[in-house]
Scaffold this motif. Sequence first.
Motif, short mmCIF file in Angstrom:
data_model
loop_
_atom_site.label_atom_id
_atom_site.label_comp_id
_atom_site.label_asym_id
_atom_site.label_seq_id
_atom_site.Cartn_x
_atom_site.Cartn_y
_atom_site.Cartn_z
N UNK A 1 33.19 -114.02 -2.28
CA UNK A 1 32.70 -112.52 -2.04
C UNK A 1 31.47 -112.10 -2.86
N UNK A 2 30.56 -111.12 -2.34
CA UNK A 2 29.53 -110.67 -3.10
C UNK A 2 29.95 -110.06 -4.50
N UNK A 3 29.06 -110.18 -5.35
CA UNK A 3 29.28 -109.50 -6.80
C UNK A 3 29.49 -108.09 -6.62
N UNK A 4 28.70 -107.33 -5.74
CA UNK A 4 28.92 -105.91 -5.57
C UNK A 4 28.99 -105.61 -3.89
N UNK A 5 29.79 -104.54 -3.81
CA UNK A 5 29.91 -104.23 -2.31
C UNK A 5 29.92 -102.75 -2.29
N UNK A 6 29.31 -101.95 -1.27
CA UNK A 6 28.97 -100.68 -1.44
C UNK A 6 29.49 -99.85 -0.32
N UNK A 7 29.78 -98.52 -0.76
CA UNK A 7 30.47 -97.64 0.24
C UNK A 7 29.58 -96.24 0.10
N UNK A 8 29.03 -96.07 1.46
CA UNK A 8 28.17 -94.87 1.65
C UNK A 8 29.05 -93.61 2.22
N UNK A 9 28.80 -92.35 1.38
CA UNK A 9 29.72 -91.30 1.94
C UNK A 9 28.88 -89.97 1.40
N UNK A 10 29.41 -88.78 1.77
CA UNK A 10 28.74 -87.63 1.16
C UNK A 10 29.29 -87.19 -0.28
N UNK A 11 30.09 -87.96 -0.76
CA UNK A 11 30.64 -87.82 -2.04
C UNK A 11 31.01 -89.18 -2.83
N UNK A 12 31.20 -89.17 -3.99
CA UNK A 12 31.41 -90.45 -4.86
C UNK A 12 33.15 -90.81 -4.55
N UNK A 13 33.32 -92.25 -4.21
CA UNK A 13 34.54 -92.26 -3.98
C UNK A 13 34.98 -93.49 -4.96
N UNK A 14 35.67 -92.86 -5.83
CA UNK A 14 36.20 -94.01 -7.34
C UNK A 14 37.61 -94.50 -6.79
N UNK A 15 38.31 -93.74 -6.03
CA UNK A 15 39.71 -94.33 -5.53
C UNK A 15 39.86 -94.00 -4.27
N UNK A 16 39.75 -95.01 -3.40
CA UNK A 16 39.88 -94.94 -1.96
C UNK A 16 41.14 -94.72 -1.58
N UNK A 17 41.33 -93.83 -0.57
CA UNK A 17 42.34 -93.25 -0.09
C UNK A 17 42.87 -93.53 1.37
N UNK A 18 43.51 -94.53 1.83
CA UNK A 18 43.38 -94.76 3.48
C UNK A 18 43.87 -93.57 4.25
N UNK A 19 44.79 -92.71 3.66
CA UNK A 19 44.82 -91.56 4.45
C UNK A 19 43.84 -90.66 4.94
N UNK A 20 42.56 -90.83 4.26
CA UNK A 20 41.52 -90.01 4.59
C UNK A 20 40.43 -90.72 5.22
N UNK A 21 40.77 -92.03 5.80
CA UNK A 21 40.11 -92.91 6.45
C UNK A 21 40.45 -92.63 8.02
N UNK A 22 39.33 -92.54 9.03
CA UNK A 22 39.30 -92.32 10.40
C UNK A 22 39.71 -93.47 11.11
N UNK A 23 40.59 -93.44 12.14
CA UNK A 23 40.73 -94.49 13.22
C UNK A 23 39.53 -94.64 13.97
N UNK A 24 39.43 -95.48 15.02
CA UNK A 24 38.37 -95.67 16.03
C UNK A 24 37.13 -96.51 15.47
N UNK A 25 37.15 -97.02 14.32
CA UNK A 25 35.79 -97.59 13.75
C UNK A 25 35.98 -99.23 14.35
N UNK A 26 34.91 -99.88 13.90
CA UNK A 26 34.90 -101.51 14.41
C UNK A 26 36.14 -102.21 14.26
N UNK A 27 36.72 -102.02 13.01
CA UNK A 27 37.85 -102.96 12.61
C UNK A 27 39.15 -102.03 12.53
N UNK A 28 39.19 -100.93 13.05
CA UNK A 28 40.23 -99.82 12.83
C UNK A 28 40.11 -99.12 11.61
N UNK A 29 41.22 -98.38 11.27
CA UNK A 29 41.35 -97.47 9.93
C UNK A 29 41.34 -98.46 8.90
N UNK A 30 40.41 -98.18 7.99
CA UNK A 30 40.19 -98.51 6.67
C UNK A 30 39.20 -98.30 5.86
#
Length: 190
Positions: free
Chosen positions: A7-36
């Motif tokens: 795995x790469x040393x760092x991986x990045x998540x772009x959003x309108x807010x800082x995401x320190x603790x990802x929450x799958x219940x806030x993730x949308x379905x219908x994306x390339x690899x599904x909800x995640x």
Amino acid sequence: MNKLNEFPKNIYHGSYCVVEEPDLSKCNDGKDFGKGFYLTSDKKQAEKFAKRVAIKHKTSCGYVSIFEVVDIGDVLKIHEFVGTTEDWFKCVVGNRNLTCRNLAEKWKNMDVLIGKIADDHTDLIINAYFASAYGEVGSEKAMKTAIDNFLTAKLNDQFCFKTNESLKAIRFVGSFKVDLWQRNKKNIAC
């Protein structure tokens, strides 16, 4: 790819807010690899996505949250699509369109999916596929024609963490702000 050192040393998540603790219940379905929870190893790609999402949410800036993979373990089910293959295409199409959901069935129980991002260029091809521009949707001919149109070398990677167990494998290490306006001679919107 299932070992920590792959795995790469760092991986990045772009959003309108800082995401320190990802929450799958806030993730949308219908994306390339599904909800995640989606990340990329390309910092510039994450910045572009942060800008796009900030504009959508009408915020003045976006943020890129930085994560590192700390313990991938041996129990996570990980699948990597190498290139824009027929399997990658079926997964993306199956997750983006409910009528084609059966195409993505093979990967629904994965913890982590890794592969190319379907960007603006590939969106045009996928939309043409759904519009039957390459032949009947679902036919081998239509899929092959669509896949032949992808420019694999120009597509960035994405990591989709699909389960709570997989989220334990990553750790937040920081973030940075992304301005919506470029500060250059033209001062144009991103």
